[in-house]
Design a protein around this motif. Structure first.
Motif, mmCIF file in Angstrom:
data_model
loop_
_atom_site.group_PDB
_atom_site.id
_atom_site.type_symbol
_atom_site.label_atom_id
_atom_site.label_comp_id
_atom_site.label_asym_id
_atom_site.label_seq_id
_atom_site.Cartn_x
_atom_site.Cartn_y
_atom_site.Cartn_z
ATOM 1 N N LEU A 52 -3.880 -5.501 -5.107
ATOM 2 C CA LEU A 52 -3.526 -4.082 -5.112
ATOM 3 C C LEU A 52 -2.474 -3.802 -6.183
ATOM 4 O O LEU A 52 -2.583 -2.836 -6.949
ATOM 5 C CB LEU A 52 -2.996 -3.684 -3.732
ATOM 6 N N LEU A 53 -1.468 -4.669 -6.261
ATOM 7 C CA LEU A 53 -0.448 -4.509 -7.297
ATOM 8 C C LEU A 53 -1.063 -4.628 -8.695
ATOM 9 O O LEU A 53 -0.765 -3.835 -9.592
ATOM 10 C CB LEU A 53 0.645 -5.560 -7.118
ATOM 11 N N ALA A 54 -1.942 -5.631 -8.856
ATOM 12 C CA ALA A 54 -2.568 -5.852 -10.161
ATOM 13 C C ALA A 54 -3.459 -4.682 -10.564
ATOM 14 O O ALA A 54 -3.472 -4.249 -11.720
ATOM 15 C CB ALA A 54 -3.364 -7.148 -10.143
ATOM 16 N N THR A 55 -4.214 -4.168 -9.612
ATOM 17 C CA THR A 55 -5.139 -3.072 -9.885
ATOM 18 C C THR A 55 -4.414 -1.847 -10.429
ATOM 19 O O THR A 55 -4.930 -1.139 -11.304
ATOM 20 C CB THR A 55 -5.907 -2.694 -8.603
ATOM 21 N N PHE A 56 -3.197 -1.630 -9.928
ATOM 22 C CA PHE A 56 -2.472 -0.419 -10.316
ATOM 23 C C PHE A 56 -1.377 -0.681 -11.349
ATOM 24 O O PHE A 56 -0.460 0.121 -11.499
ATOM 25 C CB PHE A 56 -1.907 0.267 -9.080
ATOM 26 N N GLY A 57 -1.454 -1.823 -12.058
ATOM 27 C CA GLY A 57 -0.645 -1.973 -13.244
ATOM 28 C C GLY A 57 0.492 -2.970 -13.227
ATOM 29 O O GLY A 57 1.185 -3.115 -14.232
ATOM 30 N N GLN A 112 0.162 4.762 -13.126
ATOM 31 C CA GLN A 112 0.176 3.366 -12.700
ATOM 32 C C GLN A 112 1.587 2.994 -12.265
ATOM 33 O O GLN A 112 2.536 3.738 -12.510
ATOM 34 C CB GLN A 112 -0.267 2.437 -13.833
ATOM 35 N N VAL A 113 1.716 1.841 -11.607
ATOM 36 C CA VAL A 113 3.051 1.365 -11.259
ATOM 37 C C VAL A 113 3.724 0.831 -12.521
ATOM 38 O O VAL A 113 3.081 0.646 -13.554
ATOM 39 C CB VAL A 113 2.993 0.266 -10.173
ATOM 40 N N SER A 172 0.825 -1.205 0.000
ATOM 41 C CA SER A 172 0.000 0.000 0.000
ATOM 42 C C SER A 172 0.863 1.259 0.000
ATOM 43 O O SER A 172 0.589 2.219 -0.738
ATOM 44 C CB SER A 172 -0.919 -0.002 1.232
ATOM 45 N N LEU A 173 1.922 1.252 0.806
ATOM 46 C CA LEU A 173 2.852 2.376 0.853
ATOM 47 C C LEU A 173 3.486 2.609 -0.513
ATOM 48 O O LEU A 173 3.572 3.748 -1.000
ATOM 49 C CB LEU A 173 3.942 2.100 1.896
ATOM 50 N N PHE A 193 3.957 5.716 -5.502
ATOM 51 C CA PHE A 193 4.179 5.676 -6.947
ATOM 52 C C PHE A 193 3.074 6.412 -7.686
ATOM 53 O O PHE A 193 3.335 7.154 -8.643
ATOM 54 C CB PHE A 193 4.254 4.216 -7.417
ATOM 55 N N LEU A 194 1.838 6.212 -7.237
ATOM 56 C CA LEU A 194 0.705 6.802 -7.951
ATOM 57 C C LEU A 194 0.571 8.300 -7.703
ATOM 58 O O LEU A 194 -0.230 8.961 -8.369
ATOM 59 C CB LEU A 194 -0.582 6.093 -7.554
#
Length: 362
Positions: free
Chosen positions: A177-182, A140-141, A128-129, A134-135
């Motif tokens: 969470l990682l997948a959601t943001f790329g 996206q990441v 989450s941090l 990053f966002l």
């Protein structure tokens, strides 16, 4: 889905499946986990606390903030990929280099199971941090980076109410969470058998309990990963099976170069060490302290992780050849590192998130 297990020996088969130059595949690598993956974060944090806490882990005998006698799997994989992650406690630029967020003692979710009164992030909290930071300046990441998630062990050794369903849910939330943001390349480790650690073996009645919990955790994690893969078919999920690897080593230690798999090199606790084996003998031990592997064991984990990466880009061998190739990779990796490195508890453990198995569909 069949599982290709880690086997010893058969060095000749290694050359059938050479590990390619994988560095070009990834722009960076980001690590999330606990002491099994920590390369200095909790050491830096506790040093900054001055008199509130002693530095964890003490160096020596521990190596440069790592919970081992020398490099850990993160170092070995990073060197192979030419992507050496920097501990986030050293305040690196998060946007243009590889970073290790893993913290010794991290819970699978939020907080620290070993140092509960200090605001240290758990595995889900680390992710989450990272995503929030990053966002803040990016849509996206980095989709070209490799993301590694390994955790859960602290929940079971130090948790007041260990529950594999809750622990795996935290890890699943981190993956989502990682997948959601790329994120497009995610490596996930399962847990080695916690019941076969020196800590469990030395505590009456604890070994079978921790073994049962480990099996339940890994089963739940495998189910969760199947669902994740089904829902996220465009994401490259790399499974690393540490459970099978460590059981193979514990059952056949001499094939992997170990002479002791039940007693640790370091006896005592992280704040009160009673004895340390001779430096020349340290890599004869599977465990450096009561829960943390030696650098030789970490090198095997790194080899399994690299083979899991390789298996995503080459035709998968048959089950038997797969077993031989993995064992050959482990043996060859150990021999190579022995040539490069001439030198590399029952402790109050900061058990890092242990989990890993190379589940490869055949």
């Amino acid at each position: 889905m069949k599982k290709q297990f880690i086997a010893a020996g058969f060095v000749g088969f290694f050359f059938l499946f050479p590990v390619k130059g994988l560095a070009a595949n990834f722009s960076n690598i980001y690590i999330f986990g606990d002491s099994l993956s920590d390369t200095g974060n909790i050491f830096n944090f506790t040093q900054n606390l001055e008199n509130q806490l002693p530095s964890v882990p003490p160096s020596p005998p521990y190596f440069n903030g790592r919970f081992s006698n020398n490099k850990i799997w993160v170092d070995y994989v990073g060197e192979t990929l030419n992507l050496n992650p920097i501990p986030f406690s050293e305040n690196p630029n998060i946007f243009n280099q590889s970073i290790n967020f893993a913290v010794g003692g991290a819970s699978s979710g939020f907080g620290n199971a070993v140092v509960p009164n200090v605001p240290l992030p758990g595995v889900l909290e680390q992710v989450s941090l990272f995503t929030q930071t990053f966002l803040s300046t990016n849509p996206q990441v980095d989709p070209n980076a490799l993301y590694a998630v390994w955790g859960g062990g602290n929940d079971y050794v130090f948790g007041t109410d260990p529950n594999p369903i809750n622990t795996v849910q935290n890890l699943s939330n981190a993956l989502n969470l990682l997948a959601t943001f790329g994120a497009k390349n995610i490596m996930v480790f399962n847990l080695p058998d916690l019941g076969r650690t020196p800590l469990a073996l030395a505590t009456m009645g604890l070994a079978p309990i921790l073994t049962d919990i480990t099996v339940a955790h890994n089963t739940q994690l495998a189910t969760s990963l199947d669902i994740f893969k089904s829902n996220q078919p465009d994401i490259n999920v790399i499974d690393v099976d540490v459970f099978s690897l460590f059981n193979q080593v514990a059952d056949n230690p001499r094939k992997f170069g170990f002479t002791n798999v039940a007693i640790p090199c370091v006896v005592g606790s992280l704040i009160s060490i009673n004895s340390v084996c001779d430096i020349e003998q340290q890599n004869d031990f599977l465990f450096f302290d009561s829960v943390h592997p030696t650098t030789r064991a970490h090198s095997l984990v790194a080899d399994a992780a690299l083979l899991a990466l390789e298996s995503k880009s080459v035709p998968e061998p048959g089950a038997v050849l797969g077993m031989l190739a993995v064992g050959a990779l482990g043996a060859a990796g150990v021999l190579k590192r022995q040539q490069k490195q001439s030198a590399f508890t029952q402790a109050n453990p900061v058990l890092v998130g242990q989990s890993s198995h190379t589940m490869v569909e055949n």
